[in-house]
Motif scaffolding. Structure first.
Motif, PDB file in Angstrom:
ATOM      1  N   HIS A   1      -3.165  17.772   9.397  1.00 47.09           N
ATOM      2  CA  HIS A   1      -3.330  16.640  10.298  1.00 47.09           C
ATOM      3  C   HIS A   1      -4.944  16.720  10.718  1.00 47.09           C
ATOM      4  CE1 HIS A   1       0.191  14.702  11.697  1.00 47.09           C
ATOM      5  NE2 HIS A   1       0.775  15.670  11.767  1.00 47.09           N
TER       6      HIS A   1
ATOM      7  N   ASP B   1      -3.999  11.722  13.337  1.00 41.22           N
ATOM      8  CA  ASP B   1      -3.423  10.744  12.551  1.00 41.22           C
ATOM      9  C   ASP B   1      -1.701  10.898  12.899  1.00 41.22           C
ATOM     10  OD1 ASP B   1      -2.679  13.279  11.436  1.00 41.22           O
ATOM     11  OD2 ASP B   1      -3.702  12.979   9.460  1.00 41.22           O
ATOM     12  N   TRP B   2      -1.494  11.794  13.752  1.00 40.78           N
ATOM     13  CA  TRP B   2       0.067  11.620  14.044  1.00 40.78           C
ATOM     14  C   TRP B   2       0.322  10.478  15.041  1.00 40.78           C
ATOM     15  CZ3 TRP B   2      -3.484  15.624  15.134  1.00 40.78           C
ATOM     16  CH2 TRP B   2      -3.766  15.764  16.436  1.00 40.78           C
TER      17      TRP B   2
ATOM     18  N   SER C   1       1.051  12.162   8.277  1.00 32.85           N
ATOM     19  CA  SER C   1       0.385  13.181   7.976  1.00 32.85           C
ATOM     20  C   SER C   1       0.078  13.268   6.304  1.00 32.85           C
ATOM     21  CB  SER C   1       0.866  14.546   8.599  1.00 32.85           C
ATOM     22  OG  SER C   1       2.194  15.020   8.057  1.00 32.85           O
TER      23      SER C   1
ATOM     24  N   GLU D   1       7.955  11.801  15.174  1.00 34.79           N
ATOM     25  CA  GLU D   1       8.081  13.240  14.836  1.00 34.79           C
ATOM     26  C   GLU D   1       9.382  13.700  14.415  1.00 34.79           C
ATOM     27  OE1 GLU D   1       4.313  14.890  17.245  1.00 34.79           O
ATOM     28  OE2 GLU D   1       6.136  14.846  18.199  1.00 34.79           O
TER      29      GLU D   1
ATOM     30  N   ASN E   1       1.685  20.459   6.471  1.00 34.68           N
ATOM     31  CA  ASN E   1       0.905  19.043   6.418  1.00 34.68           C
ATOM     32  C   ASN E   1      -0.588  19.335   6.745  1.00 34.68           C
ATOM     33  OD1 ASN E   1       1.150  19.734   9.132  1.00 34.68           O
ATOM     34  ND2 ASN E   1       2.400  17.806   9.664  1.00 34.68           N
TER      35      ASN E   1
ATOM     36  N   ASN F   1       6.135  13.957   5.101  1.00 33.90           N
ATOM     37  CA  ASN F   1       4.906  13.382   5.528  1.00 33.90           C
ATOM     38  C   ASN F   1       4.688  11.877   5.738  1.00 33.90           C
ATOM     39  OD1 ASN F   1       3.138  15.656   5.789  1.00 33.90           O
ATOM     40  ND2 ASN F   1       3.707  16.017   3.567  1.00 33.90           N
TER      41      ASN F   1
ATOM     42  N   LYS G   1       6.027  11.508   9.218  1.00 33.09           N
ATOM     43  CA  LYS G   1       5.134  11.972  10.104  1.00 33.09           C
ATOM     44  C   LYS G   1       3.914  11.215  10.213  1.00 33.09           C
ATOM     45  CE  LYS G   1       4.478  16.086  12.760  1.00 33.09           C
ATOM     46  NZ  LYS G   1       3.096  15.635  13.226  1.00 33.09           N
TER      47      LYS G   1
ATOM     48  N   GLY H   1      -3.547  21.436  11.052  1.00 32.67           N
ATOM     49  CA  GLY H   1      -2.194  20.914  10.755  1.00 32.67           C
ATOM     50  C   GLY H   1      -0.964  21.872  11.257  1.00 32.67           C
TER      51      GLY H   1
END
Lengths: 410, 297
Positions: free
Chosen positions: A139, A264-265, A336, A36, A137, A331, A334, A297
């Motif tokens: 998520h 998905d993080w 995402s 992150e 984004n 992204n 990240k 997100g």
């Protein structure tokens, strides 16, 4: 002595009080894990390039810890330049109270409604026809992450869906592997249940419970199936003695746990650990049962400021966040999905490509952040953290309490 | 001319009264005013921002039908009673032992009082490690050969509150011991001599003469411990953050979580009003007995 102390205190205080040369904009967020932090640095870089200065206000300890701090700063009259929230209802009351800046003008000028895909993302930012946030984004929660090494050790093939996974659990346990990693933080068990609700119950069931707040349905046989699955998950997760989500992900990365239901993080953690999708780990969107993506997100909200300079910097930041190049850079790091349909993610890995495909097919649904108030979310978290930690709590009792929460939900 | 008038009561000790105005204002505006505001808003359906939209007792009905609140209350009772009893008993015994004119008294006193210098957060983290099954006491004992030794209170829903109690006692008894020791030192040496002359055994002297004489010290200790019990929060956050599940939740944490995480001020205010009420129920009769009695006597 006393005067010395006073001068020292003044000397410390003055630099903050004096006018800043370039426009500093403090941006608060809770992106602090390895993946992150790398992603947010991309935003900072792009924003600094516009001639302004990104003052990083990272707050450690995930959204649950960060949001109260952000909200109390905004309501307490010490607003930051911009702040992260999950778009949806987290900032609803702040917007209603007129504390957030209306971005409609900017959005019309830059044609956000045309570039932001899917459209439901902007809905999460809209209140009474006005736009208040910039989604950055997508998520989605509906992912199952599996450690290929763990299944190899247990001598079973990597499962292709939730049912196979449950069937493989005894073999994993025999090999000394925790079948499913679920961290102790309440939002993790509650989120895992929501994913099971979408996967086992189906999208309609999810919407019936959380959008229509149909308590009768929530107490009915279809949701009972979901609770049965949650009971399986609870048994599979009983030996996880970690708290944070990334520690749980780490169990999967190191092969100590078979898998994890996580958004998905988690992918960012796999990347930081140098693992490759498909080779070292496998991802199953929608637990392999119902391939959808929830359009939850992160988004940035801009508190209403008096300072004209800073207000201009806010606009520059809003533009930067949606810029195609920044979107790609951010992204990718990240893990995402981008909020624009018109950019090319060449470098996307296997899992992200799966996500993009689902997105392209239009299998999207809203998530709890958009449908439920924080109050209801918290009650849900209390219920599921108890359910996961207490083996003697029956499935029937849990479902009854769940239906009660749905009945009183707002 | 020299016949002085009796000065007006209001202006007696004028300086002292002027000097105490800031504190009086603080007490009235912040403590009383803040509490009244909280109680008022607990009857509304305020969410993230306070709003005067009255809903009667709804927040209280919801509060008392929430399992997490009931667990919190139960935990507070268990923790409260045990921590009160053990703090007083251990504190007094330690003080009585130190009072036997032993050598190195200063050293022991320092050792026992030292944990009190640590904040609850640090105490909580230290004990979280000590009670961790892999690194802590269980790991060490197993390492010594007792393979089946089991001691992991923080991971067992049924006994987790005792794990927190251990840490609280470790931190707090030192202070109680010091208070007790001061009380014991305040007892006139002649009383001991008289008891000895009368041939009263030491234990009986403690129970029937010394302890009743130490009543003010016990009451001070009681108030300090009780205040610590009601507000216990940081220790739980540091040690278990309420887990496993909701097994170690306490009321103060419920208040915080619902006010800020759940963005439901009304619910948080209702819970904090209940906490205030429980304190009032304990304090008012005591204060009446203590201060009301003195005036008459």
């Amino acid at each position: 002595m006393r005067y010395q102390f006073m001068t020292a205190a003044l000397a410390v205080a003055l630099p903050f009080a004096g006018p800043a040369a370039a426009t500093d904009l403090e941006v608060t967020h809770w992106w602090t894990s390895g993946g992150e932090a790398a992603a947010v640095a991309e935003f900072a870089k792009a924003f600094d390039a516009t001639g302004n200065h990104w003052v990083d206000g990272a707050i450690a300890g995930s959204g649950g810890t960060a949001r109260p701090i952000m909200i109390s700063r905004i309501t307490g009259g010490d607003p930051m330049g911009a702040t992260q929230f999950n778009h949806g209802r987290q900032a609803e009351e702040l917007v209603q109270a007129g504390l957030m800046r209306d971005l409609t003008e900017l959005a019309t000028r830059d044609k956000w409604t045309e570039i932001v895909q899917p459209k439901s993302l902007l809905d999460g930012c809209t209140l009474d026809g006005k736009i208040y946030c910039v989604p950055v984004n997508i998520h989605s929660w509906q992912w199952l992450w599996l450690s290929n090494a763990a299944f190899e050790k247990a001598g079973v093939p990597v499962p292709k869906n939730w049912n196979e996974y449950v069937a493989a659990a005894p073999a994993l346990e025999k090999a000394g592997i925790i079948p499913l990693a679920v961290g102790g933080q309440p939002w993790q068990s509650s989120g895992a249940f929501d994913v099971l609700l979408t996967a086992v119950g189906g999208t309609d069931a999810f919407l019936k419970v959380y959008r229509d707040k149909d308590a009768e349905f929530a107490a009915g046989p279809e949701v009972a199936k979901v609770f049965k699955a949650a009971d399986d998950a609870r048994k599979m997760a009983k030996n996880t003695n970690v708290q944070d989500w990334n520690q749980a992900t780490n169990l999967v990365i190191s092969g100590k746990a078979g898998g994890q239901i996580m958004g998905d993080w988690a992918q960012g953690e796999f990347r930081v650990a140098g693992q490759t999708a498909g080779k070292d780990y496998t991802c199953l969107p929608g637990l392999g049962l119902n391939e959808v993506i929830a359009t939850g997100g992160d988004a940035f909200y801009f508190p209403l400021l008096q300072d004209a300079e800073k207000s201009k910097a806010q606009e520059a930041l809003a533009e930067t966040l949606l810029d195609p190049k920044t979107q790609v850079a951010f992204n990718l790091k990240k893990g995402s999905l981008p909020v624009r349909g018109d950019i090319d993610l060449e470098a996307a890995n296997d899992c992200m490509k799966k996500g993009l495909d689902i997105l392209a097919k239009g299998s999207v649904m809203p998530w709890t952040d958009q449908l439920l108030s924080q109050d209801t979310q918290k009650q849900k978290e209390d219920l599921f953290s108890e359910f996961f930690a207490k083996p003697d709590m029956t499935v029937e009792e849990a479902q009854k309490r769940f239906a009660d929460i749905v009945a009183s939900a707002d | 001319m020299s016949k002085s008038e009796r000065p007006n009561q209001l202006f007696r000790n004028l300086n002292a009264k002027v000097a105490s105005i800031p504190m009086v204002l603080t007490a009235v505006v912040i403590f009383v005013g803040g509490s009244a505001w909280t109680v008022l808003y607990s009857f509304t359906n305020s969410k993230l921002l306070p709003r005067l939209n009255f809903v009667g007792l709804d927040q209280y009905y919801r509060l008392w039908s929430t399992p997490r609140w009931l667990v919190s209350i139960e935990n507070l009772l268990v923790y409260g009673v045990l921590s009160l009893v053990f703090s007083l008993v251990i504190g007094f015994i330690l003080a009585a032992l130190l009072d036997q004119k032993i050598r190195f008294e200063d050293t022991f006193r320092t050792i026992f009082l030292y944990p009190f210098a640590l904040s609850f957060i640090v105490t909580g983290l230290v004990w979280q490690w000590l009670l961790n099954p892999e690194f802590g006491i269980q790991g060490v004992v197993r390492g010594l050969g007792w393979e089946s030794f089991n001691f992991d209170p923080l991971y067992n829903s049924d006994i987790v509150i005792y794990g927190i109690l251990i840490a609280a006692l470790w931190q707090g008894t030192g202070l109680i011991m010091c208070l007790m020791l001061a009380g014991l030192r305040g007892i006139d040496e002649d009383i001991w001599k008289a008891a000895r002359v009368d041939g009263i055994p030491t234990l009986k002297t403690y129970l029937f003469i010394i302890i009743p004489m130490m009543r003010p010290v016990f009451i001070t200790a009681l108030v300090i411990i009780a205040a610590g019990i009601v507000k216990v929060y940081d220790l739980v956050v540091a040690q278990t953050s309420g887990g496993p599940g909701i097994a170690s939740e306490v009321p103060a944490k419920y208040v915080y979580d619902y006010m800020f995480f759940a963005q439901n001020l009304g619910q948080g205010f209702a819970a904090s009003t209940m906490m205030l009420l429980s304190v009032v129920v304990v304090i008012v009769p005591w204060a009446y007995l203590e201060f009301g009695g003195k005036k008459r006597g």
